[in-house]
Structure formats: C-alpha cells, structure tokens
Write a protein that holds these residues in place. Sequence first.
Motif, PDB file in Angstrom:
ATOM      1  N   ASP A   8       0.824  -1.222   0.000  1.00 20.08           N
ATOM      2  CA  ASP A   8       0.000   0.000   0.000  1.00 20.08           C
ATOM      3  C   ASP A   8       0.850   1.259   0.000  1.00 20.08           C
ATOM      4  O   ASP A   8       0.441   2.288  -0.541  1.00 20.08           O
ATOM      5  CB  ASP A   8      -0.921   0.004   1.230  1.00 20.08           C
ATOM      6  N   LEU A   9       2.017   1.173   0.657  1.00 19.27           N
ATOM      7  CA  LEU A   9       2.900   2.343   0.710  1.00 19.27           C
ATOM      8  C   LEU A   9       4.341   1.888   0.503  1.00 19.27           C
ATOM      9  O   LEU A   9       4.831   1.018   1.231  1.00 19.27           O
ATOM     10  CB  LEU A   9       2.750   3.039   2.067  1.00 19.27           C
ATOM     11  N   PHE A  10       4.995   2.480  -0.488  1.00 18.47           N
ATOM     12  CA  PHE A  10       6.359   2.100  -0.876  1.00 18.47           C
ATOM     13  C   PHE A  10       7.248   3.308  -0.595  1.00 18.47           C
ATOM     14  O   PHE A  10       7.127   4.339  -1.265  1.00 18.47           O
ATOM     15  CB  PHE A  10       6.317   1.759  -2.369  1.00 18.47           C
ATOM     16  N   ILE A  11       8.118   3.174   0.394  1.00 14.12           N
ATOM     17  CA  ILE A  11       8.985   4.303   0.787  1.00 14.12           C
ATOM     18  C   ILE A  11      10.389   3.977   0.297  1.00 14.12           C
ATOM     19  O   ILE A  11      10.967   2.954   0.691  1.00 14.12           O
ATOM     20  CB  ILE A  11       8.991   4.468   2.326  1.00 14.12           C
ATOM     21  N   ILE A  12      10.938   4.826  -0.561  1.00 11.47           N
ATOM     22  CA  ILE A  12      12.189   4.433  -1.224  1.00 11.47           C
ATOM     23  C   ILE A  12      13.207   5.566  -1.342  1.00 11.47           C
ATOM     24  O   ILE A  12      12.850   6.738  -1.510  1.00 11.47           O
ATOM     25  CB  ILE A  12      11.884   3.782  -2.606  1.00 11.47           C
ATOM     26  N   ASP A  13      14.469   5.156  -1.267  1.00 11.07           N
ATOM     27  CA  ASP A  13      15.622   6.045  -1.424  1.00 11.07           C
ATOM     28  C   ASP A  13      15.616   6.663  -2.833  1.00 11.07           C
ATOM     29  O   ASP A  13      15.670   5.952  -3.834  1.00 11.07           O
ATOM     30  CB  ASP A  13      16.876   5.172  -1.218  1.00 11.07           C
ATOM     31  N   ALA A  14      15.568   8.008  -2.860  1.00  8.48           N
ATOM     32  CA  ALA A  14      15.663   8.729  -4.146  1.00  8.48           C
ATOM     33  C   ALA A  14      16.601   9.920  -3.923  1.00  8.48           C
ATOM     34  O   ALA A  14      16.234  11.068  -4.127  1.00  8.48           O
ATOM     35  CB  ALA A  14      14.280   9.189  -4.597  1.00  8.48           C
ATOM     36  N   GLN A  15      17.817   9.600  -3.493  1.00 12.35           N
ATOM     37  CA  GLN A  15      18.731  10.685  -3.101  1.00 12.35           C
ATOM     38  C   GLN A  15      19.182  11.540  -4.285  1.00 12.35           C
ATOM     39  O   GLN A  15      19.360  12.750  -4.153  1.00 12.35           O
ATOM     40  CB  GLN A  15      19.961  10.101  -2.389  1.00 12.35           C
ATOM     41  N   TYR A  16      19.373  10.881  -5.444  1.00 12.91           N
ATOM     42  CA  TYR A  16      20.030  11.593  -6.541  1.00 12.91           C
ATOM     43  C   TYR A  16      19.107  11.915  -7.712  1.00 12.91           C
ATOM     44  O   TYR A  16      18.081  11.271  -7.910  1.00 12.91           O
ATOM     45  CB  TYR A  16      21.181  10.747  -7.088  1.00 12.91           C
ATOM     46  N   THR A  17      19.557  12.865  -8.500  1.00 10.59           N
ATOM     47  CA  THR A  17      18.997  13.055  -9.840  1.00 10.59           C
ATOM     48  C   THR A  17      19.835  12.173 -10.773  1.00 10.59           C
ATOM     49  O   THR A  17      20.895  11.668 -10.365  1.00 10.59           O
ATOM     50  CB  THR A  17      19.135  14.533 -10.272  1.00 10.59           C
ATOM     51  N   GLU A  18      19.405  12.018 -12.011  1.00 11.21           N
ATOM     52  CA  GLU A  18      20.158  11.153 -12.944  1.00 11.21           C
ATOM     53  C   GLU A  18      21.602  11.629 -13.159  1.00 11.21           C
ATOM     54  O   GLU A  18      22.531  10.824 -13.087  1.00 11.21           O
ATOM     55  CB  GLU A  18      19.427  11.045 -14.289  1.00 11.21           C
ATOM     56  N   PRO A  19      21.831  12.944 -13.396  1.00 12.59           N
ATOM     57  CA  PRO A  19      23.229  13.383 -13.571  1.00 12.59           C
ATOM     58  C   PRO A  19      24.073  13.135 -12.316  1.00 12.59           C
ATOM     59  O   PRO A  19      25.255  12.791 -12.418  1.00 12.59           O
ATOM     60  CB  PRO A  19      23.109  14.889 -13.853  1.00 12.59           C
ATOM     61  N   GLU A  20      23.470  13.280 -11.135  1.00 11.84           N
ATOM     62  CA  GLU A  20      24.231  13.042  -9.894  1.00 11.84           C
ATOM     63  C   GLU A  20      24.627  11.575  -9.773  1.00 11.84           C
ATOM     64  O   GLU A  20      25.738  11.259  -9.335  1.00 11.84           O
ATOM     65  CB  GLU A  20      23.390  13.448  -8.676  1.00 11.84           C
ATOM     66  N   LEU A  21      23.730  10.681 -10.173  1.00 15.81           N
ATOM     67  CA  LEU A  21      24.041   9.250 -10.075  1.00 15.81           C
ATOM     68  C   LEU A  21      25.251   8.896 -10.935  1.00 15.81           C
ATOM     69  O   LEU A  21      26.092   8.077 -10.540  1.00 15.81           O
ATOM     70  CB  LEU A  21      22.830   8.393 -10.475  1.00 15.81           C
ATOM     71  N   LEU A  22      25.365   9.539 -12.094  1.00 14.57           N
ATOM     72  CA  LEU A  22      26.513   9.247 -12.965  1.00 14.57           C
ATOM     73  C   LEU A  22      27.833   9.590 -12.265  1.00 14.57           C
ATOM     74  O   LEU A  22      28.846   8.938 -12.462  1.00 14.57           O
ATOM     75  CB  LEU A  22      26.391  10.032 -14.275  1.00 14.57           C
ATOM     76  N   ALA A  51       8.870   1.015  -7.989  1.00 16.80           N
ATOM     77  CA  ALA A  51       7.492   1.065  -7.452  1.00 16.80           C
ATOM     78  C   ALA A  51       6.514   0.521  -8.480  1.00 16.80           C
ATOM     79  O   ALA A  51       5.573  -0.202  -8.147  1.00 16.80           O
ATOM     80  CB  ALA A  51       7.136   2.496  -7.077  1.00 16.80           C
ATOM     81  N   ARG A  52       6.744   0.875  -9.748  1.00 17.35           N
ATOM     82  CA  ARG A  52       5.869   0.365 -10.816  1.00 17.35           C
ATOM     83  C   ARG A  52       5.975  -1.158 -10.888  1.00 17.35           C
ATOM     84  O   ARG A  52       4.975  -1.860 -10.968  1.00 17.35           O
ATOM     85  CB  ARG A  52       6.291   0.954 -12.168  1.00 17.35           C
ATOM     86  N   ARG A  53       7.209  -1.647 -10.874  1.00 15.27           N
ATOM     87  CA  ARG A  53       7.415  -3.092 -11.007  1.00 15.27           C
ATOM     88  C   ARG A  53       6.796  -3.844  -9.825  1.00 15.27           C
ATOM     89  O   ARG A  53       6.282  -4.948  -9.993  1.00 15.27           O
ATOM     90  CB  ARG A  53       8.917  -3.375 -11.112  1.00 15.27           C
ATOM     91  N   ALA A  54       6.870  -3.241  -8.627  1.00 16.27           N
ATOM     92  CA  ALA A  54       6.297  -3.886  -7.436  1.00 16.27           C
ATOM     93  C   ALA A  54       4.776  -3.677  -7.355  1.00 16.27           C
ATOM     94  O   ALA A  54       4.138  -4.184  -6.446  1.00 16.27           O
ATOM     95  CB  ALA A  54       6.964  -3.342  -6.176  1.00 16.27           C
ATOM     96  N   LYS A  55       4.220  -2.925  -8.266  1.00 15.29           N
ATOM     97  CA  LYS A  55       2.787  -2.586  -8.289  1.00 15.29           C
ATOM     98  C   LYS A  55       2.351  -1.927  -6.978  1.00 15.29           C
ATOM     99  O   LYS A  55       1.288  -2.224  -6.407  1.00 15.29           O
ATOM    100  CB  LYS A  55       1.930  -3.830  -8.565  1.00 15.29           C
ATOM    101  N   ALA A  56       3.212  -1.033  -6.494  1.00 16.81           N
ATOM    102  CA  ALA A  56       2.913  -0.318  -5.255  1.00 16.81           C
ATOM    103  C   ALA A  56       1.723   0.614  -5.461  1.00 16.81           C
ATOM    104  O   ALA A  56       1.522   1.143  -6.562  1.00 16.81           O
ATOM    105  CB  ALA A  56       4.142   0.485  -4.827  1.00 16.81           C
TER     106      ALA A  56
END
Length: 294
Positions: free
Chosen positions: A211-225, A242-247
């Motif tokens: 019902d609730l998916f709480i996830i690490d989203a620390q970076y933007t795409e350029p930061e991850l690189l 989240a999409r894959r887990a059908k959250a």
Amino acid sequence: MKVRFWGVRGSIASPGPSTVRYGGNTTCIELTTDAGHTIIFDAGTGIRPLGLKLLAAEQKKCAVCISHTHWDHIQGLPFFVPLFSADREVHFYGAFDPVYQKDLESILAQQMEYCYFPIRALELKAKLHYHTLHEGARIEFEDAVITNVMMNHPVLTYGYRVDCNGKSVFFSGDHEPPHNIYDSDDTFYGEYDQLIQDKVGRICEVANEVDLFIIDAQYTEPELLQKRGWGHGTFSSALAMARRAKAKKVVFTHHDPSRTDDQLDRIGAKLQAQRRSNDPPMLIAAEGLEIDLG
Ligand SMILES: [Zn+2]
Ligand SMILES: [Zn+2]
C-alpha cells in the motif's frame, strides 16, 4: 496503520533555511499499528523528537528495524530517551555485518563508547533486545508481521515490509539500482544481468502490491553518474521499482543533504507532470508527513 516521517534526509543532517520545509533530520519513520503499537524504521537524528513523543505515550514497548548501520541511520539512537527509562522495552532488528563480523548490538554499542558519547550502552536502563535477522525472516511483533529483503548498498542493508490487518508498508533503506559492471559485449554481461534481475525481482516480490512504498531517491540522474557505487537511487529508478512492485502509493525519501526545499518542489512538480495514468500517487517525504492507511 499510520506512518509518520520524522527524518527524511540522507547522509548527514542538514538544518538551515533552505531545508526548513522538508526537514533536515536523517532517516526515521514511525509506524503505528492498528492496535497502537510502534514500529520504527531507522534511528537517524529524527528519532530524537520521536523519542520525546513516545516517552509521553502509554505504550511501553517498541520495535526499531535498522536497515543498516551507516551514521545517518543510527546516529540519533543515543538521544532516543526511551532507552534511558527502566519501564521501557525496545526490540532492535537488523543484520549481522559479514565483512566486519559484527552484530547489531556491538555496532550500536560502539557509537556509545566514551570517545564518541558520554554515556555507555551498558548504562541504558530500558530492557533491550537485539534480534539478528537473516534475509527472508518473518517476525511477529504485536499485531504486525515484519519481513525483510536484501537491498543493494555497500553494506548489508535490509528493506522491510510490515503487514497489519490487510495493509502494508515497504521501506527500502538505502538502495542503488544494481548496475552491470560488464560491457554489453563482454562474456559475463548476460550472467551478471541475470543476477541483477534476480535481486530486483526478489525485492519487488517482497514489496509486491504494497500500500505504501517508501524508497531512497537521493540523486537526480546526472548526480548518479557522478556517484555510482555510493549506494543510492534516483527519483526515476525509485519510480521504476514502485511500478514493477505494483505499489499503490510511493514516497521518495533520503533527500541529498544539498537538496533545497525549492529544488524538491520543482522535482515534485516535474514528477506529477510526467506521471502516467496508471502510476501510483507519489509524494516527496517531508518531516511531519503523516499517511493513514486506514
Ligand atoms: Zn543513508
Ligand atoms: Zn547507507
């Protein structure tokens, strides 16, 4: 089940005028079960104010699920006042560190040695129970069931799922989307890719239809690189998972210490604008955010 965010920052606490709306405390999330019991995800600096609230509450017992023992997930613990009260009972859950051969109890006690803190762990008055978990454990805590799964981070890190009365929450802890270290024409590329698929598949299985998916989203795409291998995800990798887990609902958290309130507003607006029609509702975690799952 209710969820409240007490710390949403990654890496290091970051108070100041540019983080005042989303908050500067490091990771700490409070779950209250339908019967009123408390389960806490991580003990970053946000656990200090939560401890003050719990001390005033009738409930004497709580569970603290530690995703991993990096500073930003345990540093608030010496300031968690229920630990100092003899009538309290705290159950800690977490991994055994296979590299350093240390269990949760010794790692948590280490940060309370005199060179770091004026009070030692053995002086704590509460009844403390340390539970070392293997992956796939199933723990019954009062009216909730807690399960865990290994995430992708430089130290052994567990994501936790809590189920209570037909409702569920998944918390990723720190997680970087696994990256294939081989070039696509390398002999080992396919084998490694399969390992990645298996790992992500296991996580999404545990988080399935949560019902609730709480996830690490620390970076933007350029930061991850720039920071590949540091152990964190991006807003889009978090959403993909989240999409894959059908959250059914997603909350992005573990904000980079340099991320300002205005930047988070802009990221939130962009996510809403790009939202697909079948995407779950998305929120950016902020201190004080409460979600009632009913
Ligand atoms: Zn962290
Ligand atoms: Zn970490």
